[in-house]
Structures are given as C-alpha cells and as structure tokens.
Scaffold this motif. Sequence first.
Motif, PDB file in Angstrom:
ATOM      1  N   VAL A  52       0.873  -1.173   0.000  1.00  0.00           N
ATOM      2  CA  VAL A  52       0.000   0.000   0.000  1.00  0.00           C
ATOM      3  C   VAL A  52       0.905   1.215   0.000  1.00  0.00           C
ATOM      4  CG1 VAL A  52      -1.823   1.215   1.186  1.00  0.00           C
ATOM      5  CG2 VAL A  52      -1.693  -1.263   1.328  1.00  0.00           C
ATOM      6  N   GLY A  53       0.933   1.941  -1.120  1.00  0.00           N
ATOM      7  CA  GLY A  53       1.815   3.086  -1.202  1.00  0.00           C
ATOM      8  C   GLY A  53       3.200   2.651  -1.628  1.00  0.00           C
ATOM      9  N   PHE A  54       4.167   2.838  -0.756  1.00  0.00           N
ATOM     10  CA  PHE A  54       5.499   2.390  -1.129  1.00  0.00           C
ATOM     11  C   PHE A  54       6.219   1.805   0.078  1.00  0.00           C
ATOM     12  CE2 PHE A  54       6.318   6.579   0.562  1.00  0.00           C
ATOM     13  CZ  PHE A  54       7.509   6.423   1.242  1.00  0.00           C
ATOM     14  N   ALA A  55       7.259   1.023  -0.204  1.00  0.00           N
ATOM     15  CA  ALA A  55       8.140   0.542   0.846  1.00  0.00           C
ATOM     16  C   ALA A  55       9.553   0.852   0.383  1.00  0.00           C
ATOM     17  CB  ALA A  55       7.957  -0.941   1.068  1.00  0.00           C
ATOM     18  N   TRP A  69      13.118   1.976  -3.946  1.00  0.00           N
ATOM     19  CA  TRP A  69      11.750   2.416  -3.658  1.00  0.00           C
ATOM     20  C   TRP A  69      10.807   1.441  -4.332  1.00  0.00           C
ATOM     21  CZ3 TRP A  69      11.207   6.644  -0.519  1.00  0.00           C
ATOM     22  CH2 TRP A  69      12.355   7.423  -0.338  1.00  0.00           C
ATOM     23  N   LEU A  71       7.310   0.579  -5.193  1.00  0.00           N
ATOM     24  CA  LEU A  71       6.021   1.279  -5.231  1.00  0.00           C
ATOM     25  C   LEU A  71       4.873   0.304  -5.457  1.00  0.00           C
ATOM     26  CD1 LEU A  71       6.852   4.438  -7.334  1.00  0.00           C
ATOM     27  CD2 LEU A  71       6.854   4.150  -4.880  1.00  0.00           C
ATOM     28  N   ARG A  76      -4.685   2.658  -8.168  1.00  0.00           N
ATOM     29  CA  ARG A  76      -4.772   3.936  -7.465  1.00  0.00           C
ATOM     30  C   ARG A  76      -3.399   4.539  -7.155  1.00  0.00           C
ATOM     31  NH1 ARG A  76      -7.074   2.949  -1.502  1.00  0.00           N
ATOM     32  NH2 ARG A  76      -6.749   5.177  -1.431  1.00  0.00           N
ATOM     33  N   PHE A  77      -2.366   3.707  -7.196  1.00  0.00           N
ATOM     34  CA  PHE A  77      -1.036   4.253  -6.882  1.00  0.00           C
ATOM     35  C   PHE A  77      -0.264   4.648  -8.132  1.00  0.00           C
ATOM     36  CE2 PHE A  77      -1.789   1.121  -3.422  1.00  0.00           C
ATOM     37  CZ  PHE A  77      -2.141   2.059  -2.483  1.00  0.00           C
ATOM     38  N   MET A  80       0.964   8.028  -8.889  1.00  0.00           N
ATOM     39  CA  MET A  80       1.990   8.522  -7.968  1.00  0.00           C
ATOM     40  C   MET A  80       3.408   8.114  -8.402  1.00  0.00           C
ATOM     41  SD  MET A  80      -0.360   9.496  -5.534  1.00  0.00           S
ATOM     42  CE  MET A  80      -1.312   8.300  -4.712  1.00  0.00           C
ATOM     43  N   ARG A  83       6.147  10.791  -9.358  1.00  0.00           N
ATOM     44  CA  ARG A  83       6.754  11.586  -8.295  1.00  0.00           C
ATOM     45  C   ARG A  83       7.956  10.896  -7.674  1.00  0.00           C
ATOM     46  NH1 ARG A  83       3.131  15.378  -6.929  1.00  0.00           N
ATOM     47  NH2 ARG A  83       0.934  14.899  -7.269  1.00  0.00           N
ATOM     48  N   TYR A  84       7.839   9.575  -7.542  1.00  0.00           N
ATOM     49  CA  TYR A  84       8.923   8.846  -6.875  1.00  0.00           C
ATOM     50  C   TYR A  84      10.043   8.489  -7.836  1.00  0.00           C
ATOM     51  CZ  TYR A  84       6.197   8.782  -2.679  1.00  0.00           C
ATOM     52  OH  TYR A  84       5.524   9.177  -1.559  1.00  0.00           O
ATOM     53  N   ARG A  86      11.314  10.864  -9.907  1.00  0.00           N
ATOM     54  CA  ARG A  86      12.086  12.073 -10.167  1.00  0.00           C
ATOM     55  C   ARG A  86      13.473  11.950  -9.589  1.00  0.00           C
ATOM     56  NH1 ARG A  86       7.700  16.566  -8.617  1.00  0.00           N
ATOM     57  NH2 ARG A  86       6.225  15.945 -10.223  1.00  0.00           N
TER      58      ARG A  86
END
Lengths: 182, 923
Positions: A52-55, A69, A71, A76-77, A80, A83-84, A86
């Motif tokens: 969920v999101g990132f680890a 990272w 992701l 839904r992610f 995003m 952004r990670y 960049r």
Amino acid sequence: MEWFKNIYEWLLSLFWSTELDITLLGLQNAGKTSLLKAICGSDFTPDSIPTVGFAMKRVKVGRVTLKCWDLGGQPRFRSMWERYCRGVNAVVFILDSADPSTFDTAKTELHSLLEKESMEGIPLLVLGNKNDIADAIPVDKVIQTLGLKEITDREVSCYSISVKEANNLSAVLKWLIANRKT
Amino acid sequence: MSALSYKKNDDIESGALDKMTVYQECQRAFAESPINARKCRKLLAKLIHLLTIGETFSEFEATGLFIAVSKLFPHKDPSLRQIVYLAIKELVPLSNNDVIMVTSSITRDVQGSSDLIYKPNAIRALARVIDGSFVQGIERLMKTAIVDRHTSVSSAALVSAYHLLPIAKDTIRRWAAEVQEAVTSQKNFPAVTLPNYAPGPAVLAPYHALSLLYELRAHDRMALIKLIQQFSGASAHLQSPNANVMLIRFIAKAANDGAHRQQLVALLERYLGHKSDMVALEAAKAVLTLRDVSPKEAASAIESLRAFLASPRTIARFAAIRILNRFAMTNPGAVAVCNAEIQPLITDSNRSIATYAITALLKTGNEASVDKLVTQISGFMSDITDEFRIVVIDAVRSLALKFHAKKSTMLQFFGNTLRNDGGSAQYKAAVVAALFDMIRYVPDCRDTALGILCEFIEDCEYTEIVVSVLHTLGQEGPAAANPTVYIRYIYNRIVLENAFIRAAAVSALAKFALVDDTSVKKSVKVLLERSLEDETDEVRDRAVIALKLLESGDQAQAKAYISPESRFSLPILEHKLALYVTGSGADFDTPFDMSSVPLITDQEAREAALKAHRETTEATPVVNGGAGGPTPASAAAATTANLASKSNSHEAAIQRAEKYAAELAAIPDLAAFGTPLKSSLAVALTESETEFVVTAIKHIFPSHVVLQYDVHNTLPDAQLSNVSVVASIEDDSEELVEEFILPVDELGPDSHGTVYVALEKTEDHLAVASFENILKFTLHDINKTTGEVSEDGDEDEYQIENLVLGAGDYLEGGFIGSFDHLWDELANTEAVDTATLSEYKGLEEAVQFLISQLSLTPLESSDEVTSASTHTLKLFGKTLTGEKVIVQIKMAASQRTGVVVQCKARSGDEEVAELVAGFVGSL
C-alpha cells in the motif's frame, strides 16, 4: 591484521561509497516486493501482502548502496509513480511474463510514464518475471509486447528472470551498479 | 503578549519563518544524500510550527512536501522518525490523496519490535492516513499493539482505534476482547526511553481502553451496566486513578439516565473512600451533580469533601471547596454543615481557595450567621490585597441585598471599611457602589448610608468617587428625613475641592432647592449665588441655570431640568448618532431626530442595573486555577466582556429590527403600514433538508400583520416562477383579513426569494390566529446540459407547516425589581388556563419553550429549574402598546404525560391577561 583491514575497508567505504536511488515499478502482482526481498537475500514466499503506497529498502552491494523504492502496483497508486521516479538513478519495470492479460495495461502504463518530462534520460531496466512458469514468454517476446524498441531516448535493457528460482538475479544487480546516471 | 515574550518569539513569527523559504528548504534538505538528521528535524519543527499557527499550503505544495517528507522514512534516527510522524499527521488534512502512499512504510514500523521509540508515533500516524477500507488490513497489527506490554504502544493503539470509530465501527467492535484486557493489565514504559525522562506509573492505557470500551457499548444500556459492574467490583483490579475517574463519570451518566439508579449511586458512594484523592473527589462531585440528588445521598459525599478541606495538599483543598461552592448554589443548607471547616480557608494562602471559601460561606450563611460572618470578614480585611477585598465586598453586597433585616450590620461593615485608611480607588468605589445599592434596594437605610457617605467624602482623595457620591446625595438627599444635614457637607465640597467636584456639588445642591420648604430653598439659593463667582465656567454655568430655573417660579419646569425623571437610553442614542454621522451627506440636511431615541426612567434604569448586577454576581464564579486568584484585570475583563455581550445582544436586536424595517420600508405597499412594532425571530416551516426550505417572520404593525416567507429553492435543476404562499386562517376568524400577497416572480435554482402576505387587523386588539400554509409555484425544468429553462412549467403545491400568530408576538420582555409586588397589585384581573406539553419530558426544555413562545423575561432566576418534578416560572413583560403583563406558570413533570402547566396571567387589561393565559392553554 584483521582489524587493520577492517579499518581500511571502512575508510574506503567512507570515501568511495555511492548511494543509488532505484525505483521498482510494475502492475500489481508482478513481483516487485518479492524481487526486493530476493535481492536482500531473503527466501521467496509465495504469498505476500500487496504494497500500500510504497516501501523502501537499502541493499548493500560491495561499496554501493542501493536505495530501492518499491512502489505499489495497484491502479490507485500508478499516478503517484512519476513523483517517486524524479531524480532516481534507474527505473526497474517488472512484468509478469506469464500473465498475457496484463501485457496491454503494462505497455500503456510504462509508455505514459516515460513520456513525462521529469523522466528524461533515466535508464530503464525491464524484467520479465516468473520465467519458471511454462507459459512465460521469452525475453524477445517481452521486448516486442512492451514495444521497447520504440524507446530511443535512454538506455533500455531487458532480462527474463525468475524471483522464485533466483534466475538471472545477479545480472540484474550487475546492471544496476553499472548503469548509473550521474 | 508582554514585551518580554514578544521579543523572544519575534524571530520565529517574523520574516525568518517564511512559508515559501521553509517549503523550499524542506524540498532541498529532504532530498539530500546522505540525510542530515539534525537539519531535517529543525526544518520539520519549523514546518509543524507554520502549520499549527494556521499557515496553509496549496494542494500542490502540500503534496510536494508530503513526498519530500516520505523520503525521510528510511532514516534510522529515532528522533527524526518521531518528528516525521508528527509532520505527516499535520499534513494529512492538506493532501488527502497522497497520504495513502505512506501506509506500507508506516505499517512496517508498527510491525517492528515494540521497543522502538517511534512505534507509538507510527501507530497514531497510521490511524490518520488510512481510510475505512484499510482498517481491516491493519486489524491484526492493532490488536497486537493494544495488548502490547508497553503502555505507550498500547495507549497509541487504543487512542487510534477511538479515532477510527467513526469510519470503521464494525471492525473495531471485534477488538473488544483485547481492549478489555488492556483495561486491567499492568503495563510498563519501554526500556529504551529518552534521557532525562522518568516515566510515572503507567496509568493512561487503562484509561484509554475504558473510554474506548465505553464508546463501543454506549448504545446498549445492558452492556453498559455490565461494563460498570465488571470494573467497579473489588476484584476488578482497576488500578489506574484516571480509569477510575472515567468509570465514575460513566456511572454518574448511567445513573442520571434512569434505571438502576440506586445500585449505581451505591457504587459511587463506595468510591468516596478511595485511596486516590482524584478518584474520591470525582466520586463526590459525581454524587453532588446527580440530577435531583437526595439529601441522604449528598450527605455522605459532603462528609468526604469535608475531610479534604483540611488536606495539606492545595489541589485537594481547592477541588473540594470548588465542588462544595457549586453545590451551595442550589443547596446551601446541605453545605452548611461544613462551615466550621470552610471558615479557616478564608485565610488560605491560595487566593482561589479563599475566594471559593468566602462565596460558599456567603451562600450557606443564613440570616442568623450573617453577623458572625461579617465580623469575621472585617477581621481579616486589612490582611488581604485590594483586588481580593473587592471580591469580598461584592459578595457582602449581594448578601446585604438578600437579608434586609441585617442592614445595620452591613452598614456598619461598609462604614468601617470606608473609614479605614488606604485602599485603591477601585476598592473604595466597590464599597461606595455597595452603599448605593443598599440605599436603592434595601428599605429604611437611606439616612444612615447617606451619613456614612457624607463622612467619607469629607476626606476622600478620589475625584470620581466624590462626584458619584455627590450625585447620589443630590438624588436621595432631598427625600431624606432631614435634608438640611447634607447641604452643609455638599457646600463644604464647593469651598474645598477641585472644579469637577465643585460642579457636581452645585448640581447636587440645586436639587435640594426643590424641597418643599421655603427656608431650605432660600439658603440653597444663597449658597448657589456664591458659586456665581467661581473661577471655573462650568461651575458658574451650572449655578446660573439652577438659579434662573428656581427664580422663574415654575416648579414643574425647574424639576424637569434640575432633577429629571428620565433620560435618553445612552446605548441607543450612541448607535443612532453613529448611524447619523456615518450616513450619506444628504442626511445632514435634516436635523437628528431625538424623538427616535427612547427615554428611560430612573426606575427602569435601576432595574436594569440591578438585573445586570445580579447576573454578574450570581453566575458561577470562575476562578483561575492558579494561586494568583482573580486579578483586578481579569475581573474587570470578565465584567466588560459580560457588559459587551449584553450590549451586543441588545445591539443585535436593534440592528435586526432596523434591518427588517429597512427591508419592509423598501417595498412601497408595505411602507404604507408604518414601522413594525415588533418582528419575530425566523420560524422554520420545513425541515432544513427538503427541496424547498421555507422560514417565516411575523411583523406586527399598528393595524396590520405582515407574514414574511423566505423561500429557498434547493433544487439544482429547476426554476420556479410565480411563487406565492396561501396562508389560510384555520378557524375562519375574521379578526384578520388578507389584504394582498407579494409573490416572487422567478426563483432560480439554489436561490432565495421572499413572499410577503399582508393582513389587516379588523378589530383594534391583539388578533391571534393559526395559518395553514401552502406554497404554490410553477415548476420549470432546466436542461442539465444546455442550461435552458423549459418554457412550460407544471403548477404545483407544496404543503408546509402551520404558522401560529400568538400572544408572544405581541409581547416584549421587561424587568421589574419585585415580582410579588406587581403580582399583588394586578390581582383584580387574572386569567387562568392549563395545558399539557406532552412533547416535553423535562422541565428545563419546557421552561425554555414557554419563555421563547411568550417572549417575556423570567424573573427571580425562575428560568433555572431546581427540582425535577415541579417548578414555578415567573415572567414579566409588556404588550407592544405598553400594557404590563405578569405571568406565573406552575409546572409539574411526569414521565407518562409530559409537563402539565397551569398559567395565571395578570395584566392591567383584562383582555391581555385572557389572551396570554389562553395562548399558553393552546400550546
């Protein structure tokens, strides 16, 4: 002399160590989290919880620290991801090469990400995971299905691997350390 | 903010902490590699500071910050991680889409070893970032955290669960077993703690667990009773005092709600002897604040508080006296048993305790003990500071107004305090004000009090006080038994004092010339003539005008100017003048209209002042918890705040009336009716979430009634045209005849419009009616895509609630000093009626309902209900034409039938009395 050697190594690491930011991408259930675990040296576990999101994990390979990272791949992610990505040193895109139903989505998602301005010039490594399964497509098929030949503005590599069987993982690490955008 | 603290914060508040600078520094520092933990911590602190002082970031900036902050996650520095979590919690409301990204990372910290310092922070942050659908995903984690052996982890999980309740009640209900375990288990703080931090016993986790458990069961009474029984028993091992205090509150709430009251109160009484102060005090407070507590129940609680009054611990003494003080307001008799213990507290070194002690004593004091109490107070008056003396003086002042029989003691007390040297102007002014009150409200003490005041001004250094005393001497002196005594005192001032005092003395002196005694008149004239040579023009002018008026021989005219009976209402005068001055220049062509400012007679002004004074002194005394006690500044601030709120509400009423008047005057048809005598508050005729929301305002004109319907069309895709309201009078009474309706031609989607219905009063009296209202309109659909309004609409009707024009619409509140006096005076015209207010179970609500319906003013604090079963409400007011109305409503509540009321109304006009009583009867 053991301690002397240790200190020497430590000093070396102090001056020569490098940290690389790597982003792991891919649709859900492609094997991103499992790959990260495998690189860290853990055993493969067939059932893992969706991210969920990132680890984030650090992996030390010689004098290089990889900041990975990981992701989440659920729809839904995906917005995003950019952004990670960049300013990272490399992007790793993982594909479940044994699940043809995901190929189209994977291609669209990958290409729409690479079109973004902020992604310019970041090296891309595409991994066709799960090649231990009989139905898995070979590496040239992966290149074809994801349209990797169309990407010309950056360095692109593609390997066929299996996290479960630990196939080709050392090649992945080698690539990550060698290909760094500075 | 004092100069000192301002300087200290100067850096942080001004340019140094610019929003954008912090934003950019954060972006830069958090992306650095390797991360400089110390620098990042400082930046995060700045960021959190900005967010807490109310700075906001745009969604884009907030997302950028959030991503930047989330890059700090892998860092191992525990302090940095803690502040990262704090920052995330602050950023959650700003960037709600992205917060979900950190869920996995936080989850990993929550899973980690429970010795992690930042684990509790992680749990709390997790609860903030997830949404309802994820709660199930972290269920196992939370359950483990709740039963964690460390109190900080357990507390964090419990509090987080509490906050998650609104979004995931069903999931959290499954954690009940773990929560229950947390209530009684003994937990420690983690071994790894911050340096210089000595954790106390772990009391909070059980407290949090109990609160959560209560939330889970609050809806189910049986489960709640079981919960109470389970944890209140001796075998429950509920050690945490905080949790016990919480449990006591639950018990008290359950006891107030009805069934099982006896057992629950018995439980509370068991807690009175608890070994922890705070638990015992809370139990006593719970018992004493129970709804209609019986004397027997109260006695044991008071007994336990009595023991605390002698406690060496300041906090315990403070808490005990505060509870007793509050209880004394409603039940002074029951607290009187503690008087022996309370008395020594008057000299307590903690001013807050001493203040509560005094006010409690003054409330419990009966007529017999007043002498003793006042002697005691005089004994220590010289030992205390001025601001505290003022509190005491105010308390004695209200006592003096309560026990008229003790006036000699009181006068002596005030006389002594004035005679003593020293004391600030405020203190002396408070004493003088108390004497003024006694002159006005306590019969037969005018002469003595004036004597004291005369003696006082012989040697008083404060000009303002002397001036106000001279004014009172002028007001009251001529009516005294022997007016000539005061003339000498007043004339002494003219000889000896400064111009301010001389001017006031001349005015006061002139009033004595109005006495019906030629020799007095003659001597006053002689004295006034001497002031004609005064060096200050104001003094000379006053003397001249007084002499001229006296020589004119027209006694009535002289009286009107020298000793007027009424004056202009100053707040309204000020308001009108301000409007006049700020208005458009054209207004200056016409002179200011003084007749629009109401005149207030002295009598009315005094009654208003007495009411204001009672309200300030009888309100619950709020004393700062600190040892400082009430400072003059805070007391003054409280008074001005009080006055401000009063004048505000008064002003708001004026402004509202003026707004309505202006709106109505703008409509030519309605302007012809004159200015409205009264406009009611808005009454809702529909639920607030219906398609068409209608509120109504009733305007009463001299010979008309105008109903104003404000219609709000909430439909997004419909336009109304020809909107009108058909108001038909229910019982076909012919007192009111509809004259015309002003409909709204067009009412667009989501917009407001106003329909006026004008009615003429056929007879010249107070017409009451109930209107059945139907909203009529033509509905046109709006095409969603093109926005076009369809040409042809459907005619439609919409039933809205009835509107009642009742006695209350013709009444205005007022205030008089003595209810009984007027009640007896109007005994000849009485109307009686009864009614059952079945929808009201409690007396409080019924009282509020009656007051609002009748729009009269409750007297003698009768709006405060002290008993659960019966109450007498005393109301006073006037009709719009100025007829006095006095109403006594006896009420009895019963669970079965609701509140039964018997209304007796008396008025100078029999018809009005009948109308009011009948109106209550019809409710």
